[in-house]
Design an enzyme around this catalytic site. Sequence first.
Site, PDB file in Angstrom:
ATOM      1  N   THR A  43       0.801  -1.114  -0.133  1.00 23.56           N
ATOM      2  CA  THR A  43      -0.113   0.167  -0.016  1.00 23.56           C
ATOM      3  C   THR A  43       0.753   1.128   0.132  1.00 23.56           C
ATOM      4  O   THR A  43       1.597   1.615   1.099  1.00 23.56           O
ATOM      5  CB  THR A  43      -0.990   0.079   1.188  1.00 23.56           C
ATOM      6  N   LYS A  67      -7.531   1.650  -3.371  1.00 20.64           N
ATOM      7  CA  LYS A  67      -7.065   1.253  -1.949  1.00 20.64           C
ATOM      8  C   LYS A  67      -7.358   2.534  -0.920  1.00 20.64           C
ATOM      9  O   LYS A  67      -7.656   2.375   0.093  1.00 20.64           O
ATOM     10  CB  LYS A  67      -5.487   0.705  -1.829  1.00 20.64           C
TER      11      LYS A  67
END
Length: 298
Positions: A98, A173
């Site tokens: 991420t 995300k």
Amino acid sequence: MTTTVAFIGLGVMGYPMAGYLSKAGHQVQVYNRTGSRASEWLASYTGKAFATPEKAAQGADIVFACVGNDDDLREITAGQDGAFHGMSAGTLFVDHTTASANVARELAAVAKENGIGFLDAPVSGGQAGAENGALTIMVGGDDEDYARARPLLDCYARAVNLLGPVGSGQLCKMVNQVCIAGLVQGLSEGLHFARAAGLDPEQVVDVISKGAAQSWQMENRYKTMLAGDYEHGFAVDWMRKDLGIVLDEAQRNGALLPVTALVDQFYSEVQALGGSRWDTSSLFARLTNLRDFDKPES
């Protein structure tokens, strides 16, 4: 079909993800910054460990990575002894970190110069999702690269979607983290309010979880929240890292995220309570710290 793959980063997510690739019969070459973690992985799965990302990537058709942040990602790809130096033209790099959309685009450009494909593919589902092979994967990149990676992603995912060009996975995300942050704060306030009102929070959840208030967070976290148990799940430090990426991106694209910014501040207060490694549901601990309704009357 057996594929030679590399997996860089054997943390709480990467460890089981690489394991699923091994169990699926692929030849897995691993690298982890702490070598003992790679040795531990080899005791559980079939594969080989290497001393650098570059060496792990050599001979691999697809290289996967799951590391901490933008700087870690740059280091293990384009840095000294990075994976890009060991990859051949025509291979593919799949990043599960991420990270920011900017670093995805930056590294995709470097990869392209060397004839290497690139997908940004952050995941959702936490440690439990990784261990159970039930992650959700949000992907950015070319159709051809996506089609090539998809059979391997399916080894540890329950849902995989291509959202658009490189960077799109990371942007998706970010949306995921925005939604989670708001939900956890709402659940924390709801449980806090129930206690303050003299209601049994367990009974309240039993009722409202049958209706529109139901969520994954409610179903999976309310019991541990009420028990004050936060030694599991997705750490506050990680969420603050992710929300920092979100808020930086929002400054660039003009999105208005007042609730997200406020929840990020609340997480900083959880860190001040010593909860850096607590699960993100510890927003409830912040409220009970401010006013503890469990204290016996004097």
